[in-house]
Design an enzyme around this catalytic site. Sequence first.
Site, PDB file in Angstrom:
ATOM      1  N   ASP A  63      20.748  78.617  49.082  1.00  0.00           N
ATOM      2  CA  ASP A  63      20.328  79.240  50.383  1.00  0.00           C
ATOM      3  C   ASP A  63      20.276  77.907  51.506  1.00  0.00           C
ATOM      4  OD1 ASP A  63      18.270  77.043  49.949  1.00  0.00           O
ATOM      5  OD2 ASP A  63      16.387  77.949  49.614  1.00  0.00           O
TER       6      ASP A  63
ATOM      7  N   HIS B  28      23.810  70.716  24.333  1.00  0.00           N
ATOM      8  CA  HIS B  28      22.773  71.401  23.540  1.00  0.00           C
ATOM      9  C   HIS B  28      22.515  72.828  23.803  1.00  0.00           C
ATOM     10  CE1 HIS B  28      20.584  67.472  21.799  1.00  0.00           C
ATOM     11  NE2 HIS B  28      22.087  67.599  21.911  1.00  0.00           N
TER      12      HIS B  28
ATOM     13  N   HIS C 293      22.308  74.250  17.461  1.00  0.00           N
ATOM     14  CA  HIS C 293      22.371  74.687  18.839  1.00  0.00           C
ATOM     15  C   HIS C 293      22.895  76.255  18.917  1.00  0.00           C
ATOM     16  CE1 HIS C 293      21.159  70.704  19.959  1.00  0.00           C
ATOM     17  NE2 HIS C 293      22.437  70.208  19.290  1.00  0.00           N
TER      18      HIS C 293
HETATM   19  C1  RB5 Z   1      13.278  76.387  51.212  1.00  0.00           C
HETATM   20  O1  RB5 Z   1      12.591  76.084  52.161  1.00  0.00           O
HETATM   21  C2  RB5 Z   1      12.674  76.336  49.918  1.00  0.00           C
HETATM   22  O2  RB5 Z   1      11.442  76.742  49.595  1.00  0.00           O
HETATM   23  C3  RB5 Z   1      13.778  76.582  48.813  1.00  0.00           C
HETATM   24  O3  RB5 Z   1      15.039  76.046  49.006  1.00  0.00           O
HETATM   25  C4  RB5 Z   1      13.503  76.074  47.407  1.00  0.00           C
HETATM   26  O4  RB5 Z   1      13.236  74.976  47.380  1.00  0.00           O
HETATM   27  C5  RB5 Z   1      12.686  77.174  46.709  1.00  0.00           C
HETATM   28  O5  RB5 Z   1      12.551  76.983  45.633  1.00  0.00           O
END
Ligand code: RB5
Length: 143
Positions: free
Chosen positions: A9, A99, A135
Amino acid sequence: MKNIIIGSDHAGVELKSFFKEYLENNDFKILDVGTFDVNSCDYPDIAKSLANKMKENSIETGILICGTGVGMSIAVNRFSFIRGSLLYNNEVAKLAREHNNANVAIFGARMFSKEENLEFLKTFLSTSFSNEERHKKRITKLD
Ligand code: RB5
């Protein structure tokens, strides 16, 4: 050349570029599912896209990045063929492969420096599944 798929992201986009430079210089063929800029986006969309493309293209190894790594971990592990592991030290990076036969490495870009996260990635990529019966049995039980 080994295929690898990567996504992040907005919080992980800088680390994604850093990882890509390393991967390109080390003989990996990369499929990048975004995001491609720092505009805010939603980690479940990226995790879903990575999982779908990983399956479509029969890619064995994936990388996901968000701020903490937690959102990506929750999202991508909803896909039954994925064993995603959040990497927070080298020991975990090694054991996640040996594992758990983890096939997606997940990173918290805001939790560690780029260099620390790259060390975890290197360990993950250079470690194989142990193939030990105990495993294998546990992994089979996940289905
Ligand atoms: C983005 O601000 C943040 O919430 C996202 O990158 C992440 O850490 C969510 O789990």
